[in-house]
Design a protein around this motif. Structure first.
Motif: not given
Length: 168
Positions: A140-148
């Motif tokens: 899952l790409h978390e757009f706010v933190s840019q974490e995968i």
């Protein structure tokens, strides 16, 4: 803002069919993020203005294809590193997309934005009943933190009963 309850949003949006981009439906939604229990999924009330496309025929074709396999399905990296998805894996990707939508809803806050980036691997689990079961490891790409974020989920599916995420 609702005192001692949370923050409610009133949204107008358009749903676009993931396969047929010209099939769009207008929607309204109310989303309530809770103040007290921040770990609770937001309450969502959705109204669809129109009809969504019926996928029964495609669902039954996919279901019968998977049920007729001699060995359980196993696949990795959907889409591949170039963004390609083979036609036979498209229903597996769509199923992961729906199931990850449940995971996103259950784990969202006002400050997150998750989206399915890739299926790292998927394994079909043999069952004695009518359901199909898949163990997915998705990114899952978390757009706010840019974490995968790697996320494991077990998904049950039957064309007449829909999708159930039984473990995540």
């Amino acid at each position: 803002d609702i005192d001692n309850v949370g923050r409610k949003y009133h949204l107008k949006l358009v749903l676009e069919d993931i396969l047929e981009k010209d099939n769009i439906v207008n929607c309204t939604a109310e989303v309530l993020y809770h103040l007290v229990n921040k770990n609770a999924a937001p309450d969502v009330h959705l109204t669809i203005e129109g009809e969504l496309k019926n996928t029964d025929e495609q669902d039954n074709i996919f279901y019968n294809r998977i049920k007729s396999l001699k060995k359980e399905l196993v696949a990795q990296n959907i889409p591949d590193s170039h963004g390609n998805v083979s036609p036979e894996m498209e229903p597996i990707r769509l199923l992961a997309h729906v199931a990850s939508g449940y995971v996103v809803w259950q784990n969202s806050t006002e400050n997150t934005r998750y989206e399915l980036a890739q299926i790292k691997d998927v394994k079909q689990v043999k069952r004695s009943d009518e359901y199909l079961e898949f163990d997915y490891m998705v990114l899952l790409h978390e757009f706010v933190s840019q974490e995968i974020i790697p996320w494991q989920m077990t998904v049950l599916w039957h064309p007449q009963h829909g999708v159930k995420v039984t473990q995540n």
